[in-house]
Motif scaffolding. Structure first.
Motif, mmCIF file in Angstrom:
data_model
loop_
_atom_site.group_PDB
_atom_site.id
_atom_site.type_symbol
_atom_site.label_atom_id
_atom_site.label_comp_id
_atom_site.label_asym_id
_atom_site.label_seq_id
_atom_site.Cartn_x
_atom_site.Cartn_y
_atom_site.Cartn_z
ATOM 1 N N GLY A 137 1.377 -1.413 -0.171
ATOM 2 C CA GLY A 137 0.421 -0.162 0.154
ATOM 3 C C GLY A 137 0.894 1.269 -0.147
ATOM 4 N N ASN A 138 -0.210 2.615 -0.213
ATOM 5 C CA ASN A 138 0.771 3.401 -0.209
ATOM 6 C C ASN A 138 0.038 4.830 0.633
ATOM 7 N N GLY A 139 1.052 5.298 0.909
ATOM 8 C CA GLY A 139 0.677 6.595 1.905
ATOM 9 C C GLY A 139 1.142 7.769 2.786
ATOM 10 N N ILE A 140 0.664 8.508 2.854
ATOM 11 C CA ILE A 140 0.677 9.871 3.311
ATOM 12 C C ILE A 140 1.653 9.842 5.041
ATOM 13 N N VAL A 141 2.981 11.077 5.062
ATOM 14 C CA VAL A 141 3.614 10.973 5.986
ATOM 15 C C VAL A 141 3.316 12.265 6.335
ATOM 16 N N TYR A 142 2.901 12.245 8.006
ATOM 17 C CA TYR A 142 2.916 13.593 8.424
ATOM 18 C C TYR A 142 4.161 13.765 9.903
ATOM 19 N N LYS A 143 4.214 15.396 9.587
ATOM 20 C CA LYS A 143 5.051 15.399 11.105
ATOM 21 C C LYS A 143 4.326 16.982 11.545
ATOM 22 N N LEU A 144 4.094 16.619 12.226
ATOM 23 C CA LEU A 144 3.149 17.165 13.785
ATOM 24 C C LEU A 144 1.785 18.380 12.446
ATOM 25 N N ASN A 145 1.134 17.140 11.981
ATOM 26 C CA ASN A 145 0.069 17.215 11.471
ATOM 27 C C ASN A 145 0.274 18.358 10.022
ATOM 28 N N LYS A 146 1.216 17.654 9.363
ATOM 29 C CA LYS A 146 1.371 18.783 8.296
ATOM 30 C C LYS A 146 1.795 17.829 7.139
ATOM 31 N N VAL A 147 1.888 17.121 5.855
ATOM 32 C CA VAL A 147 2.716 16.919 4.956
ATOM 33 C C VAL A 147 3.751 16.980 4.476
ATOM 34 N N VAL A 148 4.172 15.803 4.822
ATOM 35 C CA VAL A 148 5.766 15.891 4.597
ATOM 36 C C VAL A 148 6.283 14.974 3.576
ATOM 37 N N GLY A 149 5.652 13.918 3.095
ATOM 38 C CA GLY A 149 5.965 12.916 1.882
ATOM 39 C C GLY A 149 5.317 11.594 1.896
ATOM 40 N N LYS A 150 5.385 10.755 1.542
ATOM 41 C CA LYS A 150 5.253 10.071 1.059
ATOM 42 C C LYS A 150 5.496 8.627 1.765
ATOM 43 N N ALA A 151 4.619 6.981 1.629
ATOM 44 C CA ALA A 151 5.673 6.431 2.272
ATOM 45 C C ALA A 151 4.972 4.830 1.639
ATOM 46 N N HIS A 152 6.050 3.752 0.996
ATOM 47 C CA HIS A 152 5.447 2.788 0.690
ATOM 48 C C HIS A 152 5.747 1.469 2.009
ATOM 49 N N LEU A 153 4.476 0.660 1.888
ATOM 50 C CA LEU A 153 4.113 -0.200 2.610
ATOM 51 C C LEU A 153 4.440 -1.629 2.237
ATOM 52 N N LYS A 154 5.574 -3.038 2.369
ATOM 53 C CA LYS A 154 5.037 -3.870 1.814
ATOM 54 C C LYS A 154 5.411 -5.239 2.898
ATOM 55 N N GLN A 155 4.783 -5.832 2.884
ATOM 56 C CA GLN A 155 4.749 -6.902 3.723
ATOM 57 C C GLN A 155 4.702 -8.829 2.815
ATOM 58 N N ALA A 156 5.481 -9.024 3.617
ATOM 59 C CA ALA A 156 5.592 -11.401 3.302
ATOM 60 C C ALA A 156 5.464 -11.766 4.203
ATOM 61 N N THR A 157 4.128 -12.753 3.889
ATOM 62 C CA THR A 157 4.063 -13.549 4.996
ATOM 63 C C THR A 157 4.181 -15.235 5.008
ATOM 64 N N VAL A 158 4.001 -15.853 5.818
ATOM 65 C CA VAL A 158 4.548 -17.280 5.596
ATOM 66 C C VAL A 158 3.233 -17.468 6.794
ATOM 67 N N GLY A 159 2.593 -18.619 6.057
ATOM 68 C CA GLY A 159 2.021 -19.759 7.607
ATOM 69 C C GLY A 159 1.008 -20.038 6.729
ATOM 70 N N ILE A 160 -0.392 -20.380 8.078
ATOM 71 C CA ILE A 160 -2.007 -21.032 7.571
ATOM 72 C C ILE A 160 -1.968 -19.676 7.290
ATOM 73 N N GLN A 161 -2.826 -19.544 5.863
ATOM 74 C CA GLN A 161 -3.964 -18.900 5.647
ATOM 75 C C GLN A 161 -3.893 -18.837 4.138
ATOM 76 N N PHE A 162 -5.053 -17.854 4.101
ATOM 77 C CA PHE A 162 -6.006 -18.089 2.591
ATOM 78 C C PHE A 162 -6.354 -16.594 2.477
ATOM 79 N N GLY A 163 -6.809 -16.325 1.687
ATOM 80 C CA GLY A 163 -7.839 -15.355 1.484
ATOM 81 C C GLY A 163 -7.307 -13.385 0.450
#
Length: 185
Positions: free
Chosen positions: A78-104
Motif C-alpha cells: 500500500g501507499n500512504g501519506i506521511v505527516y509531521k506535526l499534522n503537516k504533509v511531509v512525504g509519502k510512504a510505501h508499505l510492503k509485507q510478506a508472510t508465511v504460514g496458514i493463511q488464505f484469502g
C-alpha cells in the motif's frame, strides 16, 4: 527545415507539459493525499479516541488502502501519506510478506503513529521495520481502544473489505519519500 520545426514543437510541448505537471514530478500524487485524509476521517469516526493519538503524536502515516492476499504465502502492499506535526511531509510505501496458514484477501486502512522525533526519524530513514512480534490494534466500530505506544510506535488497522484466514508470521517494511515542492530543472 520541416523536421527541425517539428522537433522544436516536440521539445517545447514536452517542456510545457513538464511545467504544468510539476505536482506529479517526483511522483507526488494529490489523489493519494486526498484518500489519506478521507481514510483518517473514516478511522476517527469509527474510533474517536484515536484523536488523542493524532493530536499528541510527533508524526504519523496513513495508508488509505493496503491490499493483502495469501494462499500459504502472502503479501501486502500500500501507499500512504506521511505527516509531521499534522503537516504533509512525504509519502510512504508499505510492503509485507508472510508465511504460514493463511488464505484469502482483504483491504484495510493502516495508521501508524510515531510518539517522538527519534522514532519518526527512524521511519523516514528506512530503519523502522515491523517484525513478527509487532502488533496492530484492529479497530472495530463501537469497541473501546486500550492501546499504548510500543517502542515509540502505535499501529491501528481498520478492515475495509474481504476475508482473511490467517495464522502467519511476517513483517512490514517501509520506504519513505519526502515531498518536494520544487520544479526540478
Amino acid at each position: 527545415m520541416q523536421l527541425r520545426i517539428s522537433e522544436m514543437f516536440t521539445v517545447v510541448s514536452v517542456l510545457l507539459l513538464s511545467i504544468s505537471m510539476s505536482g506529479q514530478v517526483n511522483g507526488w500524487n494529490p489523489k493519494l493525499e486526498s484518500d489519506s485524509e478521507k481514510a483518517m476521517r473514516f478511522v476517527l469516526k469509527k474510533a474517536p479516541k484515536l484523536e488523542t493519538f493524532k493530536d499528541e503524536a510527533y508524526g504519523y502515516v496513513v495508508f488509505p488502502k493496503v491490499t493483502k492476499a495469501a494462499i500459504g504465502v502472502g503479501g501486502a502492499a500500500g501507499n500512504g501519506i506521511v505527516y509531521k506535526l499534522n503537516k504533509v511531509v512525504g509519502k510512504a510505501h508499505l510492503k509485507q510478506a508472510t508465511v504460514g496458514i493463511q488464505f484469502g484477501g482483504q483491504q484495510y486502512v493502516e495508521v501508524i503513529f510515531f510518539e517522538d522525533r527519534a522514532t519518526f526519524v527512524k521511519f523516514t530513514n528506512g530503519k523502522l521495520k515491523f517484525d513478527a512480534q509487532a502488533s496492530a490494534v484492529a479497530l472495530k466500530s463501537g469497541t473501546s481502544i486500550d492501546a499504548a505506544y510500543q517502542n515509540g510506535v502505535a499501529v491501528f488497522t481498520l478492515t475495509k473489505g474481504g476475508v482473511m484466514y490467517e495464522a502467519s508470521l511476517g513483517g512490514q517494511h517501509f520506504k519513505y519519500t519526502p515531498k518536494t515542492d520544487e520544479i526540478p530543472f
